[in-house]
Scaffold this motif. Structure first.
Motif, mmCIF file in Angstrom:
data_model
loop_
_atom_site.group_PDB
_atom_site.id
_atom_site.type_symbol
_atom_site.label_atom_id
_atom_site.label_comp_id
_atom_site.label_asym_id
_atom_site.label_seq_id
_atom_site.Cartn_x
_atom_site.Cartn_y
_atom_site.Cartn_z
ATOM 1 N N GLU A 1 -30.205 16.033 15.697
ATOM 2 C CA GLU A 1 -30.254 15.634 14.009
ATOM 3 C C GLU A 1 -30.168 16.868 13.359
ATOM 4 O O GLU A 1 -29.981 17.149 12.168
ATOM 5 N N LYS A 2 -30.931 18.260 14.582
ATOM 6 C CA LYS A 2 -31.078 19.647 13.650
ATOM 7 C C LYS A 2 -29.894 20.119 13.599
ATOM 8 O O LYS A 2 -29.684 20.537 11.984
ATOM 9 N N ASN A 3 -28.587 20.046 15.083
ATOM 10 C CA ASN A 3 -26.778 20.738 14.025
ATOM 11 C C ASN A 3 -26.480 20.231 13.252
ATOM 12 O O ASN A 3 -25.515 20.717 12.307
ATOM 13 N N ALA A 4 -26.729 18.623 12.973
ATOM 14 C CA ALA A 4 -26.063 18.465 11.916
ATOM 15 C C ALA A 4 -26.426 18.620 10.583
ATOM 16 O O ALA A 4 -25.747 18.929 9.711
ATOM 17 N N LYS A 5 -27.927 18.405 10.212
ATOM 18 C CA LYS A 5 -28.569 18.739 9.095
ATOM 19 C C LYS A 5 -28.141 20.259 9.049
ATOM 20 O O LYS A 5 -27.554 21.081 8.071
ATOM 21 N N LEU A 6 -28.142 21.720 9.948
ATOM 22 C CA LEU A 6 -27.600 22.401 9.282
ATOM 23 C C LEU A 6 -26.128 22.648 9.177
ATOM 24 O O LEU A 6 -26.034 23.824 8.764
ATOM 25 N N ALA A 7 -25.154 22.257 9.722
ATOM 26 C CA ALA A 7 -24.005 22.149 9.924
ATOM 27 C C ALA A 7 -23.778 21.341 8.509
ATOM 28 O O ALA A 7 -22.339 22.109 7.337
ATOM 29 N N GLN A 8 -24.603 20.761 7.999
ATOM 30 C CA GLN A 8 -24.484 20.299 6.685
ATOM 31 C C GLN A 8 -24.300 21.742 5.516
ATOM 32 O O GLN A 8 -23.994 21.638 4.188
ATOM 33 N N LEU A 9 -25.966 22.120 5.628
ATOM 34 C CA LEU A 9 -26.303 23.514 4.973
ATOM 35 C C LEU A 9 -25.690 24.044 4.771
ATOM 36 O O LEU A 9 -24.724 25.050 3.598
ATOM 37 N N LYS A 10 -24.659 24.847 5.881
ATOM 38 C CA LYS A 10 -23.475 25.395 5.936
ATOM 39 C C LYS A 10 -22.384 25.613 4.650
ATOM 40 O O LYS A 10 -21.982 26.614 4.332
ATOM 41 N N ALA A 11 -22.062 23.707 5.044
ATOM 42 C CA ALA A 11 -21.118 23.360 4.561
ATOM 43 C C ALA A 11 -20.922 23.850 3.067
ATOM 44 O O ALA A 11 -20.161 23.986 2.172
ATOM 45 N N ASP A 12 -22.245 23.244 2.246
ATOM 46 C CA ASP A 12 -22.952 22.758 1.551
ATOM 47 C C ASP A 12 -22.757 24.781 1.152
ATOM 48 O O ASP A 12 -22.628 25.329 -0.772
ATOM 49 N N ALA A 13 -23.193 26.220 1.309
ATOM 50 C CA ALA A 13 -23.482 26.806 0.310
ATOM 51 C C ALA A 13 -21.980 27.737 0.738
ATOM 52 O O ALA A 13 -22.069 28.023 -0.252
ATOM 53 N N GLN A 14 -21.134 27.369 1.882
ATOM 54 C CA GLN A 14 -19.802 27.735 2.041
ATOM 55 C C GLN A 14 -19.045 27.515 0.437
ATOM 56 O O GLN A 14 -18.133 28.036 -0.039
ATOM 57 N N ALA A 15 -19.013 25.896 -0.047
ATOM 58 C CA ALA A 15 -18.753 25.525 -1.405
ATOM 59 C C ALA A 15 -19.547 25.674 -2.398
ATOM 60 O O ALA A 15 -18.153 25.966 -2.768
ATOM 61 N N GLN A 16 -20.830 26.458 -2.282
ATOM 62 C CA GLN A 16 -20.815 27.337 -3.635
ATOM 63 C C GLN A 16 -20.805 28.667 -4.029
ATOM 64 O O GLN A 16 -20.816 29.269 -4.685
ATOM 65 N N GLY A 17 -20.663 28.934 -2.725
ATOM 66 C CA GLY A 17 -20.539 30.315 -2.635
ATOM 67 C C GLY A 17 -19.162 30.967 -3.317
ATOM 68 O O GLY A 17 -18.237 30.494 -3.444
ATOM 69 N N SER A 18 -19.208 32.365 -4.012
ATOM 70 C CA SER A 18 -17.871 32.733 -4.666
ATOM 71 C C SER A 18 -16.213 33.036 -3.475
ATOM 72 O O SER A 18 -16.951 33.386 -2.377
ATOM 73 N N LYS A 19 -15.778 32.491 -3.935
ATOM 74 C CA LYS A 19 -14.171 33.462 -2.559
ATOM 75 C C LYS A 19 -14.138 34.487 -2.883
ATOM 76 O O LYS A 19 -13.396 34.635 -1.654
ATOM 77 N N GLY A 20 -14.166 35.227 -3.834
ATOM 78 C CA GLY A 20 -13.379 36.321 -3.637
ATOM 79 C C GLY A 20 -14.832 37.536 -3.338
ATOM 80 O O GLY A 20 -13.997 38.929 -3.198
ATOM 81 N N GLY A 21 -15.611 37.140 -2.550
ATOM 82 C CA GLY A 21 -17.036 38.350 -2.282
ATOM 83 C C GLY A 21 -17.561 38.289 -3.400
ATOM 84 O O GLY A 21 -19.139 37.765 -4.107
ATOM 85 N N ALA A 22 -17.368 39.974 -3.866
ATOM 86 C CA ALA A 22 -18.316 40.478 -4.477
ATOM 87 C C ALA A 22 -17.936 40.109 -6.354
ATOM 88 O O ALA A 22 -17.308 40.060 -6.790
ATOM 89 N N VAL A 23 -18.777 39.492 -6.771
ATOM 90 C CA VAL A 23 -18.361 39.925 -8.009
ATOM 91 C C VAL A 23 -17.796 40.532 -9.118
ATOM 92 O O VAL A 23 -17.917 42.034 -8.880
ATOM 93 N N LYS A 24 -16.871 40.367 -9.491
ATOM 94 C CA LYS A 24 -15.905 41.457 -10.145
ATOM 95 C C LYS A 24 -15.646 41.564 -11.689
ATOM 96 O O LYS A 24 -16.035 40.596 -12.665
ATOM 97 N N VAL A 25 -16.241 42.918 -12.561
ATOM 98 C CA VAL A 25 -16.051 42.859 -14.176
ATOM 99 C C VAL A 25 -14.694 42.939 -14.650
ATOM 100 O O VAL A 25 -13.472 43.273 -14.147
#
Length: 130
Positions: free
Chosen positions: A72-96
């Motif tokens: 259960e712990k591993n399944a929840k951590l995998a779900q959290l990591k997937a959600d974090a990657q889906a919300q994260g920016s694709k290019g890394g740093a913010v570009k002006v």
């Protein structure tokens, strides 16, 4: 001449009466109280109590809830990591987009806003504003 004297006298009296009424209302509000009959002091009900015995620290405490299994712990951590990657920016740093355009906007924005405030007219709110 007498009209100006009358305005001065009566406006002073009106102001005095308004201030006096405000003081009286505040005094009345301060004198009101609430019912505290069933109230108990917090210190009397909470906190440590002397039972006359020492606690036995050899007895493990009971868990309040059922613990996660490793799966259960591993399944929840995998779900959290997937959600974090889906919300994260694709290019890394913010570009002006264009720093020069942003600096120009910053310099002009203050004066434009000040002109709008001094005109006391907002074209967005009042279409007849000039």
């Amino acid at each position: 001449m007498t009209i100006n004297v009358g305005d001065t006298v009566f406006s002073g009296i009106g102001r005095f009466c308004r201030i006096g009424a405000a003081v009286v209302l505040l005094a009345i509000a301060g004198c009101s109280s609430t019912n505290i009959e069933g109230a108990t002091p917090v210190a009397a009900t909470d906190g440590p109590k002397n039972t006359g015995t020492y606690p036995n620290l050899n007895i493990p405490p009971q868990a309040a809830a059922e613990q996660f299994t490793e799966a259960e712990k591993n399944a929840k951590l995998a779900q959290l990591k997937a959600d974090a990657q889906a919300q994260g920016s694709k290019g890394g740093a913010v570009k002006v987009a264009n720093p020069r355009a942003l600096n120009t906007l910053a310099k002009k924005h203050g004066t434009d806003a000040l002109k709008q405030i001094e005109a006391k007219c907002d074209p967005a709110l009042d279409p007849t504003c000039k």
